[in-house]
Design an enzyme around this catalytic site. Structure first.
Site, PDB file in Angstrom:
ATOM      1  N   SER A   1       0.832  -1.207   0.000  1.00 34.58           N
ATOM      2  CA  SER A   1       0.000   0.000   0.000  1.00 34.58           C
ATOM      3  C   SER A   1       0.868   1.260   0.000  1.00 34.58           C
ATOM      4  CB  SER A   1      -0.882   0.030   1.245  1.00 34.58           C
ATOM      5  OG  SER A   1      -1.665  -1.126   1.293  1.00 34.58           O
ATOM      6  N   GLU A  58      10.172  -5.187  -4.981  1.00 36.87           N
ATOM      7  CA  GLU A  58       8.992  -5.908  -4.457  1.00 36.87           C
ATOM      8  C   GLU A  58       9.046  -7.342  -4.965  1.00 36.87           C
ATOM      9  OE1 GLU A  58       6.049  -5.488  -2.421  1.00 36.87           O
ATOM     10  OE2 GLU A  58       6.069  -7.608  -2.969  1.00 36.87           O
ATOM     11  N   VAL A 100      14.800  -7.017  -0.487  1.00 35.87           N
ATOM     12  CA  VAL A 100      15.928  -6.342   0.163  1.00 35.87           C
ATOM     13  C   VAL A 100      16.281  -7.094   1.448  1.00 35.87           C
ATOM     14  CG1 VAL A 100      16.611  -4.233   1.394  1.00 35.87           C
ATOM     15  CG2 VAL A 100      15.484  -4.078  -0.833  1.00 35.87           C
ATOM     16  N   CYS A 136      -3.886  -2.871  11.641  1.00 33.97           N
ATOM     17  CA  CYS A 136      -5.298  -2.623  11.945  1.00 33.97           C
ATOM     18  C   CYS A 136      -5.711  -3.211  13.299  1.00 33.97           C
ATOM     19  CB  CYS A 136      -6.208  -3.168  10.853  1.00 33.97           C
ATOM     20  SG  CYS A 136      -7.909  -2.615  11.100  1.00 33.97           S
ATOM     21  N   ASP A 176       3.521   0.428   7.764  1.00 32.24           N
ATOM     22  CA  ASP A 176       3.579  -0.362   8.987  1.00 32.24           C
ATOM     23  C   ASP A 176       4.996  -0.507   9.552  1.00 32.24           C
ATOM     24  OD1 ASP A 176       0.886  -0.663   8.573  1.00 32.24           O
ATOM     25  OD2 ASP A 176       0.984  -2.777   7.987  1.00 32.24           O
ATOM     26  N   LYS A 232      -1.411   1.369  12.869  1.00 32.24           N
ATOM     27  CA  LYS A 232      -0.853   0.901  11.590  1.00 32.24           C
ATOM     28  C   LYS A 232      -1.979   0.474  10.652  1.00 32.24           C
ATOM     29  CE  LYS A 232       3.585  -0.339  13.597  1.00 32.24           C
ATOM     30  NZ  LYS A 232       4.341   0.776  13.050  1.00 32.24           N
ATOM     31  N   THR A 233      -2.363   1.383   9.766  1.00 33.54           N
ATOM     32  CA  THR A 233      -3.469   1.130   8.839  1.00 33.54           C
ATOM     33  C   THR A 233      -3.148   1.680   7.456  1.00 33.54           C
ATOM     34  OG1 THR A 233      -4.538   3.253   9.269  1.00 33.54           O
ATOM     35  CG2 THR A 233      -5.192   1.415  10.689  1.00 33.54           C
ATOM     36  N   ALA A 293      -5.228   3.544   6.028  1.00 36.59           N
ATOM     37  CA  ALA A 293      -5.719   4.920   6.115  1.00 36.59           C
ATOM     38  C   ALA A 293      -4.585   5.860   6.525  1.00 36.59           C
ATOM     39  CB  ALA A 293      -6.860   4.987   7.109  1.00 36.59           C
ATOM     40  N   CYS A 319     -10.067   3.463  11.304  1.00 38.09           N
ATOM     41  CA  CYS A 319     -10.339   2.040  11.367  1.00 38.09           C
ATOM     42  C   CYS A 319     -11.844   1.835  11.229  1.00 38.09           C
ATOM     43  CB  CYS A 319      -9.826   1.526  12.718  1.00 38.09           C
ATOM     44  SG  CYS A 319      -9.934  -0.260  12.837  1.00 38.09           S
TER      45      CYS A 319
END
Ligand code: FAD
Length: 401
Positions: free
Chosen positions: A16, A37, A80, A163, A300, A308-309, A311, A344
């Site tokens: 995200s 990634e 990594v 979350c 996160d 930790k979201t 949003a 949340c």
């Protein structure tokens, strides 16, 4: 040292945070952005709660990584494993050394299944599941819909997790399903929370007390799962203050594993020396590393003390992109600041959601005009099920929201 590649900005992780920040960097005119990634699939993890609750399919939460990476970004399909801030390079699992001018670190959290004895074995056993992985979330729904009586246990570990509301959301989705089926009266529902309150922000804690009471859920506060016996189907809960241990025999259990920064960050040059959790040590407002000014982090894996979201990531990505661009231009002080906003959406039934929005001070920070988000609402269900996924795939990942 010889390097295999160089990028003006190198992003570690294409989740995200990584995709959002890469899209924003391109929009700010930075042309040379590399994203490391390893996964060929990108996941919208907030949907996993609804998958486990039988309200969405797992497939709706995933898309090919290639399709979400912004055009113009160089995708390095690798992992990594180390960072050398002095040399300004990262080392990868394939043995490559990639140099950068600015580094943005966002590899997310690791799930520490082995920290609780029995948990790693339990999660693949027949009566146990977890919405915390793509593969297991559909199993949660299988367990919920096949249950007609007995004891269901829902757990939450202490420490920061993805979350913080997700461990209780699935309990409410399950209880509401059992209520609809007329079997809730035959099911003992146990929700073990490590905190004394049901939520960190009092106005939402009160509403969640009412929700849990409505379903007759037994909430064990300040309690945590410390051991699972998957064969004997027994969960051992410990009360933090009294130290009392209680064994609960279960017919189904939803587990949430303890979480921490990926092992390669722990004890490395980016983590705070005394922090065993290993988060990248950043300034909570500028998101810049406290010792290495050319390194930033978000999402996160960053040390900023927000919930930790995704949003939170949505608010952090524009801040990091602007500050990276400013630092490349030599501007000081950095112009953008993050205020800790996180939110949340807590599913309180199969048709309603409570939208908890707050900042670093755990102050209520509503963003929807004219909507009382301190109460569970049906219209917010549509926001969670349809609005937020649309926002994610079409706007946030493209650096537009
Ligand atoms: P991630 O999105 O997890 O991405 C990390 C990426 O880094 C991954 O693609 C991974 O493959 C990659 N990576 C890992 N290690 C390396 C490495 N060594 N090198 C390179 N790449 C690496 N948030 C909300 O806002 N609302 C919700 O309702 C909500 N519900 C949730 C429910 C559940 C069950 C879960 C699991 C999460 C939920 N979240 C929710 C949290 C949200 O999904 C995360 O906060 C968000 O995904 C964090 O973004 P991130 O980029 O930091 O990490």
């Amino acid at each position: 040292m010889t390097t295999d590649a160089h990028h003006q900005v190198l992003v570690v992780g294409g989740g995200s945070a990584g995709v959002s920040v890469a899209a924003r960097l391109l929009r700010l005119g930075i042309r040379d952005v590399g994203v490391v990634e390893p996964s060929g699939t990108h996941y919208y993890q907030p949907l996993w709660t609804l998958v486990g609750g039988g309200r969405a399919t797992a497939g709706a939460s995933s898309r090919p990584q290639r399709s979400v990476l912004p055009k113009g970004v160089s995708w390095i399909r690798d992992r990594v494993e180390s960072v050398d801030p002095e040399a300004r390079t990262v080392g990868t699992a394939d043995g490559s050394v990639i140099a950068y001018d600015r580094l943005v670190v966002c590899p997310g959290l690791q799930l520490d299944w082995n920290r609780v004895p029995g948990m790693a074995q339990a999660v693949t056993a027949p009566h146990t599941s977890s919405n915390y992985t793509y593969e297991l979330a559909p199993k949660t729904w299988d367990l919920i819909r096949s249950m007609r009586s007995g004891t269901a246990v829902f757990t939450m570990p202490s420490g920061p997790i993805k979350c913080g509301g997700a461990p209780q959301k699935i309990a409410y989705l399950a209880a509401d399903h059992w209520r609809e089926q007329g079997v809730l009266k035959d099911i003992r529902v146990v929700l073990a929370l490590p905190t004394p309150a049901m939520f960190g922000v009092p106005v939402f804690a009160g509403e969640l007390e009412r929700v849990a009471a409505r379903y007759g859920i037994e909430v064990h506060r300040s309690s945590e799962l410390v051991e699972v016996d998957p064969d004997g189907r027994t969960a051992v809960l410990v009360h933090h203050e009294s130290g009392a241990r209680e064994s609960v025999r279960f017919d189904m259990m939803h587990l949430v594993p303890p979480q921490s920064a990926p092992d390669w960050l722990k004890g490395g040059p980016l983590a705070a020396p005394a922090d065993p959790a290993g988060y990248v040590e950043i300034d909570r407002h500028t998101m810049r590393h406290v010792r290495h000014p050319e390194i930033f982090a978000l999402g996160d894996a960053g040390s900023s003390p927000n919930s930790k979201t995704g949003a939170a990531v949505r608010r952090q990505a524009p801040v990091v992109a602007r500050n990276v661009a400013a630092s490349l231009a030599g501007a000081e002080p950095l112009p953008a600041s993050y205020d800790g906003y996180s939110s949340c959406p807590i599913t309180t039934s199969r048709h309603s959601v409570l939208l908890a929005e707050f900042d670093y001070g755990l102050r209520h920070r509503p963003t929807l005009p004219l909507v009382d988000t301190t109460r569970e609402r049906r219209d917010l269900w549509y926001l969670k099920r349809y609005g937020l996924p649309f926002l994610y795939w079409h706007l946030m990942l493209r650096g537009r929201a």
